[in-house]
Design a protein around this motif. Sequence first.
Motif, PDB file in Angstrom:
ATOM      1  N   ALA A 135       4.013 -56.353  37.539  1.00 32.94           N
ATOM      2  CA  ALA A 135       4.757 -57.115  38.329  1.00 32.94           C
ATOM      3  C   ALA A 135       4.068 -56.439  40.418  1.00 32.94           C
ATOM      4  CB  ALA A 135       6.233 -57.711  38.181  1.00 32.94           C
ATOM      5  N   ALA A 136       4.141 -57.021  41.087  1.00 31.06           N
ATOM      6  CA  ALA A 136       4.274 -56.317  42.583  1.00 31.06           C
ATOM      7  C   ALA A 136       5.304 -57.343  43.743  1.00 31.06           C
ATOM      8  CB  ALA A 136       2.900 -56.329  43.027  1.00 31.06           C
ATOM      9  N   ALA A 137       6.055 -56.715  44.497  1.00 28.46           N
ATOM     10  CA  ALA A 137       6.749 -57.426  45.155  1.00 28.46           C
ATOM     11  C   ALA A 137       6.632 -57.070  46.793  1.00 28.46           C
ATOM     12  CB  ALA A 137       7.767 -57.413  44.857  1.00 28.46           C
ATOM     13  N   HIS A 138       6.211 -57.833  47.456  1.00 24.07           N
ATOM     14  CA  HIS A 138       6.260 -57.790  49.187  1.00 24.07           C
ATOM     15  C   HIS A 138       6.825 -58.594  50.109  1.00 24.07           C
ATOM     16  CE1 HIS A 138       4.785 -57.292  53.060  1.00 24.07           C
ATOM     17  NE2 HIS A 138       4.568 -58.634  53.457  1.00 24.07           N
ATOM     18  N   SER A 139       8.136 -58.736  51.200  1.00 23.66           N
ATOM     19  CA  SER A 139       9.103 -59.207  51.343  1.00 23.66           C
ATOM     20  C   SER A 139       9.090 -58.574  52.829  1.00 23.66           C
ATOM     21  CB  SER A 139       9.967 -59.866  50.953  1.00 23.66           C
ATOM     22  OG  SER A 139      10.319 -60.531  52.126  1.00 23.66           O
ATOM     23  N   HIS A 140       9.125 -59.179  54.061  1.00 23.52           N
ATOM     24  CA  HIS A 140       9.544 -58.719  55.222  1.00 23.52           C
ATOM     25  C   HIS A 140      10.698 -58.904  55.747  1.00 23.52           C
ATOM     26  CE1 HIS A 140       5.098 -60.879  56.490  1.00 23.52           C
ATOM     27  NE2 HIS A 140       4.864 -59.868  56.328  1.00 23.52           N
ATOM     28  N   SER A 141      11.275 -58.127  54.113  1.00 32.72           N
ATOM     29  CA  SER A 141      12.650 -57.549  54.926  1.00 32.72           C
ATOM     30  C   SER A 141      13.375 -56.653  55.793  1.00 32.72           C
ATOM     31  CB  SER A 141      13.433 -56.588  53.882  1.00 32.72           C
ATOM     32  OG  SER A 141      12.486 -55.652  53.238  1.00 32.72           O
ATOM     33  N   VAL A 142      14.127 -57.026  56.725  1.00 37.70           N
ATOM     34  CA  VAL A 142      14.661 -56.261  57.910  1.00 37.70           C
ATOM     35  C   VAL A 142      14.437 -55.166  58.050  1.00 37.70           C
ATOM     36  CG1 VAL A 142      16.453 -55.836  59.852  1.00 37.70           C
ATOM     37  CG2 VAL A 142      16.191 -58.381  58.029  1.00 37.70           C
ATOM     38  N   TYR A 143      15.569 -53.798  56.968  1.00 36.02           N
ATOM     39  CA  TYR A 143      15.618 -52.534  57.399  1.00 36.02           C
ATOM     40  C   TYR A 143      13.828 -52.507  56.727  1.00 36.02           C
ATOM     41  CZ  TYR A 143      20.077 -53.988  58.315  1.00 36.02           C
ATOM     42  OH  TYR A 143      21.629 -54.165  58.304  1.00 36.02           O
ATOM     43  N   GLY A 144      13.610 -53.016  55.457  1.00 36.49           N
ATOM     44  CA  GLY A 144      11.866 -52.488  55.887  1.00 36.49           C
ATOM     45  C   GLY A 144      10.856 -52.319  57.356  1.00 36.49           C
TER      46      GLY A 144
END
Length: 278
Positions: A135-144
């Motif tokens: 699995a791979a996860a990517h999102s535009h989270s604020v602190y990242g």
Amino acid sequence: MTRSWCVRTAAPDDCGDDVNLDPIPQDQLTFRLPPTFDDVEAERRHRQERLVAALRLFGRFGFEEGVAGHITARDPEHPDHFWVNPFGMSFKHIKVSDLILVNHEGQVVHGRYHVNQAAFAIHSMIHQARPDAVAAAHSHSVYGKALSSLGTPLEPLTQDACAFYEDHGLFDDYTGVVLETEEGRRIAAALGSHKAVILRNHGLLTVGDSVDAAAWWFITMERSCQAQLLAKAAGPTVSIDHDQAKLTHGQIGNDLVGWINFQPLYDQIVRSDTDMFD
């Protein structure tokens, strides 16, 4: 109301329910471990359910930014295909029946929704380069996003951050929205053999040998980014030294530990979101 307990010593007494202090054998204690499967259909369903749970948790934690963000799970029977959330659907609403299966050419072979082209461009190359990554996860989270704009790695400022010590890459470039697989190859190269990569001016991406591990690494990396930003804003920081950071990474940085850490969150979302496995 005050409740009192009696401790069993040599002989029972009259005080009612008592507590036996004899040690319970280790093999009688509950400790969850990742399941194994003999049936591919059961394994596929397991990965789908974990994928939906991870997506719902990402929605709960506020990792959504419009249509951006995706988590993929490699199909156990067709390893060059992956399951992914549909383009344009809220993380908070996704059910197992909504998931789409995408082949190595970016074509939807199961489901009735479009695939996010950025998801295909990035994740197809990650899965191709890393056969160990389920699995791979990517999102535009604020602190990242915030930490990625500094173009610096995650520092060993806390115990939790040590899970990523010398175990994350930095994709030190930005060329717009990722729509081409060549860009995905460059991201996969920056990831290398690590569990995570910081995409400069973009955000975070994590991988794992299970959906659970990949999702947990993203969640804890996002929180570690938050801790680093807060600490740096407050004043001079004190890093964990190399030897101790390396030791701590060995203790908490493997995918089994990632899987274990995800289980309480999985239990929470299963109890609260009773519709997600429809």
